[in-house]
Scaffold this motif. Structure first.
Motif, PDB file in Angstrom:
ATOM      1  N   ASP A   1       0.849  -1.189   0.000  1.00 21.19           N
ATOM      2  CA  ASP A   1       0.000   0.000   0.000  1.00 21.19           C
ATOM      3  C   ASP A   1       0.887   1.242   0.000  1.00 21.19           C
ATOM      4  N   MET A   2       0.458   2.275  -0.732  1.00 17.85           N
ATOM      5  CA  MET A   2       1.267   3.483  -0.863  1.00 17.85           C
ATOM      6  C   MET A   2       0.535   4.683  -0.250  1.00 17.85           C
ATOM      7  N   GLU A   3       1.282   5.460   0.535  1.00 14.75           N
ATOM      8  CA  GLU A   3       0.747   6.668   1.158  1.00 14.75           C
ATOM      9  C   GLU A   3       1.823   7.756   1.125  1.00 14.75           C
ATOM     10  N   ILE A   4       1.398   9.012   1.252  1.00 16.41           N
ATOM     11  CA  ILE A   4       2.331  10.149   1.300  1.00 16.41           C
ATOM     12  C   ILE A   4       1.901  11.087   2.415  1.00 16.41           C
ATOM     13  N   SER A   5       2.871  11.602   3.158  1.00 15.72           N
ATOM     14  CA  SER A   5       2.603  12.695   4.096  1.00 15.72           C
ATOM     15  C   SER A   5       3.501  13.867   3.723  1.00 15.72           C
TER      16      SER A   5
ATOM     17  N   HIS B   1       4.603  21.386   5.777  1.00 14.15           N
ATOM     18  CA  HIS B   1       5.109  22.696   5.373  1.00 14.15           C
ATOM     19  C   HIS B   1       4.806  23.728   6.457  1.00 14.15           C
ATOM     20  N   HIS B   2       5.410  24.878   6.316  1.00 13.75           N
ATOM     21  CA  HIS B   2       5.228  25.986   7.253  1.00 13.75           C
ATOM     22  C   HIS B   2       3.766  26.449   7.286  1.00 13.75           C
ATOM     23  N   LYS B   3       3.411  27.127   8.337  1.00 13.15           N
ATOM     24  CA  LYS B   3       2.013  27.504   8.554  1.00 13.15           C
ATOM     25  C   LYS B   3       1.511  28.598   7.616  1.00 13.15           C
ATOM     26  N   MET B   4       2.407  29.225   6.847  1.00 13.27           N
ATOM     27  CA  MET B   4       1.996  30.274   5.915  1.00 13.27           C
ATOM     28  C   MET B   4       1.632  29.723   4.539  1.00 13.27           C
ATOM     29  N   LYS B   5       1.883  28.458   4.289  1.00 10.92           N
ATOM     30  CA  LYS B   5       1.608  27.888   2.966  1.00 10.92           C
ATOM     31  C   LYS B   5       0.104  27.862   2.705  1.00 10.92           C
ATOM     32  N   LYS B   6      -0.284  28.278   1.499  1.00  8.82           N
ATOM     33  CA  LYS B   6      -1.703  28.480   1.221  1.00  8.82           C
ATOM     34  C   LYS B   6      -2.388  27.282   0.572  1.00  8.82           C
ATOM     35  N   ASP B   7      -1.659  26.444  -0.168  1.00  9.37           N
ATOM     36  CA  ASP B   7      -2.300  25.333  -0.875  1.00  9.37           C
ATOM     37  C   ASP B   7      -2.017  24.006  -0.182  1.00  9.37           C
ATOM     38  N   ALA B   8      -2.951  23.090  -0.305  1.00 11.39           N
ATOM     39  CA  ALA B   8      -2.790  21.751   0.277  1.00 11.39           C
ATOM     40  C   ALA B   8      -3.612  20.751  -0.538  1.00 11.39           C
ATOM     41  N   PRO B   9      -3.069  19.557  -0.762  1.00 13.03           N
ATOM     42  CA  PRO B   9      -1.677  19.161  -0.514  1.00 13.03           C
ATOM     43  C   PRO B   9      -0.700  20.009  -1.343  1.00 13.03           C
ATOM     44  N   SER B  10       0.551  19.942  -0.990  1.00 15.25           N
ATOM     45  CA  SER B  10       1.554  20.720  -1.709  1.00 15.25           C
ATOM     46  C   SER B  10       1.660  20.250  -3.159  1.00 15.25           C
ATOM     47  N   GLY B  11       2.133  21.140  -4.005  1.00 18.06           N
ATOM     48  CA  GLY B  11       2.332  20.766  -5.398  1.00 18.06           C
ATOM     49  C   GLY B  11       3.305  19.611  -5.549  1.00 18.06           C
ATOM     50  N   THR B  12       4.313  19.585  -4.690  1.00 23.43           N
ATOM     51  CA  THR B  12       5.286  18.494  -4.729  1.00 23.43           C
ATOM     52  C   THR B  12       4.643  17.172  -4.344  1.00 23.43           C
ATOM     53  N   ALA B  13       3.816  17.185  -3.284  1.00 23.40           N
ATOM     54  CA  ALA B  13       3.136  15.963  -2.863  1.00 23.40           C
ATOM     55  C   ALA B  13       2.241  15.434  -3.975  1.00 23.40           C
ATOM     56  N   LEU B  14       1.541  16.324  -4.654  1.00 24.69           N
ATOM     57  CA  LEU B  14       0.667  15.901  -5.746  1.00 24.69           C
ATOM     58  C   LEU B  14       1.477  15.308  -6.896  1.00 24.69           C
ATOM     59  N   LYS B  15       2.610  15.937  -7.195  1.00 25.23           N
ATOM     60  CA  LYS B  15       3.464  15.426  -8.279  1.00 25.23           C
ATOM     61  C   LYS B  15       3.999  14.035  -7.922  1.00 25.23           C
ATOM     62  N   LEU B  16       4.437  13.860  -6.691  1.00 26.25           N
ATOM     63  CA  LEU B  16       4.932  12.557  -6.242  1.00 26.25           C
ATOM     64  C   LEU B  16       3.817  11.510  -6.265  1.00 26.25           C
ATOM     65  N   ALA B  17       2.631  11.915  -5.818  1.00 24.09           N
ATOM     66  CA  ALA B  17       1.509  10.983  -5.792  1.00 24.09           C
ATOM     67  C   ALA B  17       1.111  10.568  -7.207  1.00 24.09           C
ATOM     68  N   GLN B  18       1.101  11.516  -8.117  1.00 24.85           N
ATOM     69  CA  GLN B  18       0.778  11.199  -9.515  1.00 24.85           C
ATOM     70  C   GLN B  18       1.815  10.247 -10.106  1.00 24.85           C
TER      71      GLN B  18
ATOM     72  N   GLU C   1      -6.040   2.583  -3.444  1.00 26.96           N
ATOM     73  CA  GLU C   1      -6.161   3.909  -2.839  1.00 26.96           C
ATOM     74  C   GLU C   1      -4.771   4.459  -2.578  1.00 26.96           C
ATOM     75  N   LEU C   2      -4.639   5.784  -2.705  1.00 30.26           N
ATOM     76  CA  LEU C   2      -3.373   6.452  -2.428  1.00 30.26           C
ATOM     77  C   LEU C   2      -3.687   7.683  -1.578  1.00 30.26           C
ATOM     78  N   GLY C   3      -3.307   7.605  -0.312  1.00 28.01           N
ATOM     79  CA  GLY C   3      -3.589   8.707   0.600  1.00 28.01           C
ATOM     80  C   GLY C   3      -2.477   9.744   0.600  1.00 28.01           C
ATOM     81  N   VAL C   4      -2.860  11.014   0.630  1.00 26.60           N
ATOM     82  CA  VAL C   4      -1.907  12.121   0.749  1.00 26.60           C
ATOM     83  C   VAL C   4      -2.382  12.985   1.910  1.00 26.60           C
ATOM     84  N   GLN C   5      -1.611  13.006   2.978  1.00 23.62           N
ATOM     85  CA  GLN C   5      -2.021  13.703   4.197  1.00 23.62           C
ATOM     86  C   GLN C   5      -1.155  14.945   4.421  1.00 23.62           C
TER      87      GLN C   5
END
Length: 259
Positions: free
Chosen positions: A142-146, A149-166, A195-199
């Protein structure tokens, strides 16, 4: 010959890092810095052209590569302005929706454009290696990603996490949009096999941590990338600017093209 660059958002954390690194790089010439109206105090300290109107700056910066780590809407506007003036653009902004990505891809057909949600060399090497790991382990893992990022980041999940998940989903032969799970709450039942979770975690001043988990029978593999400084991303973006200055339009370039 040094590559001329223009840094947008030069008073922000990433913009200032980019501008300072560009000034220290003998292969780059910091031609101009730009900020939004009302936020230009102190820009003259970079020792170059400065202002709050990119369109007004570009006639004095022919061929300069624009580096943009701002917001999705601002980056789209930048790409359109640059196209009118013939300036290449490196975009490191995350959070672009599918329509905005399609718009950037359309502009890239006629103007040199580079976009990567993560400019880190390490992350982009991971994107090359992870499919091999996925295929070698097989479907019992099973594959998952966590991501953190810092508290000022506006988007979630991060663009990097989405790229890795894809990347992981593609290696498994999945459509990411069909298997993704960005939040779990309540009585959710057993985890589906496909399923692939990104938290997402947010707090403090974390520059960026991404961990990929492979949960198998009797064992677990974790692959983690930690960015210790924004200079990691800024250096990659400036490397991309040097490379893009010699490229022709026709496609939306990414870090893989440099490698």
């Amino acid at each position: 010959m040094a590559t001329d660059v223009i840094i947008l958002g030069a008073r922000g954390r990433m913009g200032a890092t980019l501008a300072n690194l560009a000034n220290a790089d003998e292969d780059l010439n910091l031609k101009a810095v730009c900020e939004r109206p009302g936020n230009c105090d102190g820009l003259e300290s970079f020792g170059c052209l400065c202002g709050d109107d990119l369109e007004a700056l570009l006639p004095d910066c022919p061929g300069a590569v624009i580096v943009d780590f701002t917001s999705p809407e601002a980056s789209i506007a930048t790409a359109k302005i640059a196209a009118r003036h013939g300036n290449p653009v490196v975009i490191g902004t995350t959070g672009l929706n599918p329509e905005q990505v399609a718009e950037v891809e359309g502009i890239a057909k006629d103007h040199p454009l580079f976009w990567a949600p993560n400019m880190s060399v390490g992350v982009n090497v991971l994107l090359k290696l992870l499919p091999q790991l996925v295929q070698a382990l097989g479907e019992d893992y099973d594959m998952e990603i966590s991501e953190i990022h810092h508290k000022m980041k506006k988007d979630a999940p991060s663009g990097t996490a989405l790229k890795l998940a894809q990347c992981l989903a593609e290696a498994r032969g999945w459509d990411y949009d069909e298997v993704k799970n960005h939040c779990r709450d309540g009585i959710i039942g057993e985890r589906p096999k496909d399923e692939l979770g990104v938290q997402t975690l947010r707090g403090g001043d974390v520059v960026g941590d991404h961990t990929m988990y492979f949960f198998g029978p009797g064992e677990r593999i974790e692959v983690t990338h930690r960015a210790h400084s924004r200079e990691t991303f800024a250096s990659g973006a400036l490397r991309a600017a040097k490379w893009l200055s010699g490229q022709k339009p026709g496609k939306l370039y990414a870090m893989a093209d440099i490698f």
